[in-house]
Design a protein around this motif. Sequence first.
Motif, PDB file in Angstrom:
ATOM      1  N   TYR A  71       6.207 -18.829  -5.871  1.00 55.83           N
ATOM      2  CA  TYR A  71       5.453 -17.694  -5.349  1.00 55.83           C
ATOM      3  C   TYR A  71       6.322 -16.681  -4.600  1.00 55.83           C
ATOM      4  O   TYR A  71       5.847 -15.973  -3.724  1.00 55.83           O
ATOM      5  CB  TYR A  71       4.294 -18.156  -4.459  1.00 55.83           C
ATOM      6  N   LEU A  72       7.598 -16.651  -4.917  1.00 55.48           N
ATOM      7  CA  LEU A  72       8.482 -15.679  -4.291  1.00 55.48           C
ATOM      8  C   LEU A  72       8.232 -14.302  -4.895  1.00 55.48           C
ATOM      9  O   LEU A  72       8.190 -14.158  -6.125  1.00 55.48           O
ATOM     10  CB  LEU A  72       9.946 -16.071  -4.492  1.00 55.48           C
ATOM     11  N   PRO A  73       8.044 -13.301  -4.065  1.00 55.45           N
ATOM     12  CA  PRO A  73       7.785 -11.961  -4.604  1.00 55.45           C
ATOM     13  C   PRO A  73       9.023 -11.390  -5.302  1.00 55.45           C
ATOM     14  O   PRO A  73      10.154 -11.716  -4.950  1.00 55.45           O
ATOM     15  CB  PRO A  73       7.415 -11.141  -3.373  1.00 55.45           C
ATOM     16  N   ILE A  74       8.775 -10.533  -6.278  1.00 54.08           N
ATOM     17  CA  ILE A  74       9.844  -9.892  -7.043  1.00 54.08           C
ATOM     18  C   ILE A  74       9.836  -8.405  -6.712  1.00 54.08           C
ATOM     19  O   ILE A  74       8.799  -7.736  -6.832  1.00 54.08           O
ATOM     20  CB  ILE A  74       9.627 -10.092  -8.560  1.00 54.08           C
ATOM     21  N   LEU A  75      10.988  -7.888  -6.301  1.00 55.67           N
ATOM     22  CA  LEU A  75      11.126  -6.462  -6.011  1.00 55.67           C
ATOM     23  C   LEU A  75      11.020  -5.678  -7.318  1.00 55.67           C
ATOM     24  O   LEU A  75      11.751  -5.937  -8.268  1.00 55.67           O
ATOM     25  CB  LEU A  75      12.471  -6.188  -5.345  1.00 55.67           C
ATOM     26  N   THR A  76      10.088  -4.729  -7.368  1.00 57.33           N
ATOM     27  CA  THR A  76       9.921  -3.920  -8.572  1.00 57.33           C
ATOM     28  C   THR A  76      10.394  -2.483  -8.392  1.00 57.33           C
ATOM     29  O   THR A  76      10.760  -1.835  -9.356  1.00 57.33           O
ATOM     30  CB  THR A  76       8.450  -3.905  -9.028  1.00 57.33           C
ATOM     31  N   LYS A  77      10.360  -1.978  -7.163  1.00 60.32           N
ATOM     32  CA  LYS A  77      10.829  -0.617  -6.873  1.00 60.32           C
ATOM     33  C   LYS A  77      11.366  -0.555  -5.460  1.00 60.32           C
ATOM     34  O   LYS A  77      10.788  -1.118  -4.543  1.00 60.32           O
ATOM     35  CB  LYS A  77       9.694   0.390  -7.017  1.00 60.32           C
ATOM     36  N   HIS A  78      12.468   0.164  -5.303  1.00 61.20           N
ATOM     37  CA  HIS A  78      13.088   0.332  -3.991  1.00 61.20           C
ATOM     38  C   HIS A  78      12.881   1.773  -3.533  1.00 61.20           C
ATOM     39  O   HIS A  78      13.079   2.711  -4.307  1.00 61.20           O
ATOM     40  CB  HIS A  78      14.579   0.004  -4.093  1.00 61.20           C
ATOM     41  N   ASN A  79      12.486   1.957  -2.276  1.00 61.89           N
ATOM     42  CA  ASN A  79      12.287   3.286  -1.681  1.00 61.89           C
ATOM     43  C   ASN A  79      11.336   4.165  -2.485  1.00 61.89           C
ATOM     44  O   ASN A  79      11.600   5.343  -2.709  1.00 61.89           O
ATOM     45  CB  ASN A  79      13.617   4.006  -1.481  1.00 61.89           C
ATOM     46  N   ALA A  80      10.225   3.600  -2.897  1.00 61.25           N
ATOM     47  CA  ALA A  80       9.197   4.367  -3.610  1.00 61.25           C
ATOM     48  C   ALA A  80       8.292   5.056  -2.593  1.00 61.25           C
ATOM     49  O   ALA A  80       7.975   4.485  -1.547  1.00 61.25           O
ATOM     50  CB  ALA A  80       8.369   3.438  -4.495  1.00 61.25           C
ATOM     51  N   PHE A  81       7.866   6.273  -2.893  1.00 61.60           N
ATOM     52  CA  PHE A  81       6.920   6.954  -2.020  1.00 61.60           C
ATOM     53  C   PHE A  81       5.534   6.381  -2.267  1.00 61.60           C
ATOM     54  O   PHE A  81       5.062   6.319  -3.401  1.00 61.60           O
ATOM     55  CB  PHE A  81       6.909   8.463  -2.267  1.00 61.60           C
ATOM     56  N   VAL A  82       4.881   5.940  -1.191  1.00 64.34           N
ATOM     57  CA  VAL A  82       3.514   5.417  -1.262  1.00 64.34           C
ATOM     58  C   VAL A  82       2.662   6.260  -0.325  1.00 64.34           C
ATOM     59  O   VAL A  82       2.845   6.235   0.897  1.00 64.34           O
ATOM     60  CB  VAL A  82       3.454   3.926  -0.866  1.00 64.34           C
ATOM     61  N   ALA A  83       1.757   7.022  -0.905  1.00 66.95           N
ATOM     62  CA  ALA A  83       0.888   7.912  -0.122  1.00 66.95           C
ATOM     63  C   ALA A  83      -0.216   7.119   0.557  1.00 66.95           C
ATOM     64  O   ALA A  83      -0.635   6.058   0.076  1.00 66.95           O
ATOM     65  CB  ALA A  83       0.284   8.970  -1.034  1.00 66.95           C
ATOM     66  N   TRP A  84      -0.682   7.641   1.691  1.00 66.33           N
ATOM     67  CA  TRP A  84      -1.797   6.990   2.394  1.00 66.33           C
ATOM     68  C   TRP A  84      -3.025   6.918   1.495  1.00 66.33           C
ATOM     69  O   TRP A  84      -3.812   5.978   1.590  1.00 66.33           O
ATOM     70  CB  TRP A  84      -2.153   7.742   3.664  1.00 66.33           C
ATOM     71  N   ASP A  85      -3.186   7.897   0.602  1.00 63.24           N
ATOM     72  CA  ASP A  85      -4.366   7.913  -0.262  1.00 63.24           C
ATOM     73  C   ASP A  85      -4.126   7.214  -1.602  1.00 63.24           C
ATOM     74  O   ASP A  85      -4.828   7.484  -2.573  1.00 63.24           O
ATOM     75  CB  ASP A  85      -4.867   9.342  -0.466  1.00 63.24           C
ATOM     76  N   ALA A  86      -3.167   6.297  -1.672  1.00 70.46           N
ATOM     77  CA  ALA A  86      -2.908   5.507  -2.877  1.00 70.46           C
ATOM     78  C   ALA A  86      -3.054   4.019  -2.539  1.00 70.46           C
ATOM     79  O   ALA A  86      -2.083   3.258  -2.594  1.00 70.46           O
ATOM     80  CB  ALA A  86      -1.522   5.804  -3.435  1.00 70.46           C
ATOM     81  N   PRO A  87      -4.268   3.572  -2.194  1.00 68.71           N
ATOM     82  CA  PRO A  87      -4.445   2.197  -1.707  1.00 68.71           C
ATOM     83  C   PRO A  87      -4.097   1.118  -2.726  1.00 68.71           C
ATOM     84  O   PRO A  87      -3.814  -0.013  -2.340  1.00 68.71           O
ATOM     85  CB  PRO A  87      -5.920   2.139  -1.308  1.00 68.71           C
ATOM     86  N   ARG A  88      -4.049   1.439  -3.989  1.00 67.67           N
ATOM     87  CA  ARG A  88      -3.728   0.401  -4.981  1.00 67.67           C
ATOM     88  C   ARG A  88      -2.310  -0.131  -4.797  1.00 67.67           C
ATOM     89  O   ARG A  88      -1.991  -1.215  -5.227  1.00 67.67           O
ATOM     90  CB  ARG A  88      -3.946   0.923  -6.399  1.00 67.67           C
ATOM     91  N   HIS A  89      -1.441   0.634  -4.132  1.00 65.03           N
ATOM     92  CA  HIS A  89      -0.061   0.200  -3.887  1.00 65.03           C
ATOM     93  C   HIS A  89       0.136  -0.435  -2.514  1.00 65.03           C
ATOM     94  O   HIS A  89       1.168  -1.050  -2.265  1.00 65.03           O
ATOM     95  CB  HIS A  89       0.902   1.389  -4.011  1.00 65.03           C
ATOM     96  N   HIS A  90      -0.816  -0.290  -1.622  1.00 67.13           N
ATOM     97  CA  HIS A  90      -0.627  -0.728  -0.239  1.00 67.13           C
ATOM     98  C   HIS A  90      -0.346  -2.226  -0.119  1.00 67.13           C
ATOM     99  O   HIS A  90       0.508  -2.636   0.666  1.00 67.13           O
ATOM    100  CB  HIS A  90      -1.815  -0.339   0.627  1.00 67.13           C
ATOM    101  N   GLY A  91      -1.038  -3.045  -0.872  1.00 71.97           N
ATOM    102  CA  GLY A  91      -0.863  -4.499  -0.782  1.00 71.97           C
ATOM    103  C   GLY A  91       0.487  -4.980  -1.281  1.00 71.97           C
ATOM    104  O   GLY A  91       0.938  -6.063  -0.917  1.00 71.97           O
ATOM    105  N   ALA A  92       1.154  -4.185  -2.104  1.00 73.58           N
ATOM    106  CA  ALA A  92       2.444  -4.577  -2.679  1.00 73.58           C
ATOM    107  C   ALA A  92       3.613  -3.905  -1.978  1.00 73.58           C
ATOM    108  O   ALA A  92       4.759  -4.091  -2.363  1.00 73.58           O
ATOM    109  CB  ALA A  92       2.465  -4.215  -4.159  1.00 73.58           C
ATOM    110  N   ALA A  93       3.335  -3.120  -0.947  1.00 72.10           N
ATOM    111  CA  ALA A  93       4.373  -2.294  -0.322  1.00 72.10           C
ATOM    112  C   ALA A  93       4.865  -2.876   0.996  1.00 72.10           C
ATOM    113  O   ALA A  93       4.073  -3.321   1.824  1.00 72.10           O
ATOM    114  CB  ALA A  93       3.825  -0.885  -0.078  1.00 72.10           C
ATOM    115  N   LEU A  94       6.180  -2.853   1.173  1.00 74.33           N
ATOM    116  CA  LEU A  94       6.810  -3.162   2.449  1.00 74.33           C
ATOM    117  C   LEU A  94       7.453  -1.865   2.924  1.00 74.33           C
ATOM    118  O   LEU A  94       8.480  -1.431   2.393  1.00 74.33           O
ATOM    119  CB  LEU A  94       7.862  -4.260   2.295  1.00 74.33           C
ATOM    120  N   ALA A  95       6.829  -1.225   3.890  1.00 74.79           N
ATOM    121  CA  ALA A  95       7.273   0.092   4.340  1.00 74.79           C
ATOM    122  C   ALA A  95       8.641   0.021   5.005  1.00 74.79           C
ATOM    123  O   ALA A  95       8.923  -0.906   5.749  1.00 74.79           O
ATOM    124  CB  ALA A  95       6.252   0.692   5.305  1.00 74.79           C
TER     125      ALA A  95
END
Length: 128
Positions: free
Chosen positions: A89-113
């Motif tokens: 269950y180790l997470p896999i990095l899929t994107k580095h330094n991606a912009f995640v907007a406050w109004d894009a909640p579908r990405h929030h659970g997968a994002a480490l700011a």
Amino acid sequence: MNKLLCQVCGSPAADPEMRRIPWALTSTVFERIAPDGGRTNAPPTCWSCIPKALEECPMLREDFAVYTVAGATSTGVLADLYEPGIIAYLPILTKHNAFVAWDAPRHHGAALAVAHVVELHGMKPVAL
């Protein structure tokens, strides 16, 4: 970033006489999204600290532009995006330094700011 404090001295960066905020930017931390606006994760710099920032910051020495800005709005974060892994269950990095907007909640659970991003409005270039 929300308080618009100078990245060098920590004092308010806004110029009370001009009612604008000075901002020193490099192309690596700025994305233009409108003729007079864009997004950045770099904080503002007050007028008295701009010479010191230009002298001491290697990124600014290589490539910089100074603007005055009418305002800034919190718009999201730069984040590392992950997806669940199969092994242990180790997470896999899929994107580095991606912009995640406050109004894009579908990405929030997968994002480490990693950095706060603001949108700059009413930008005017300054010749130094």
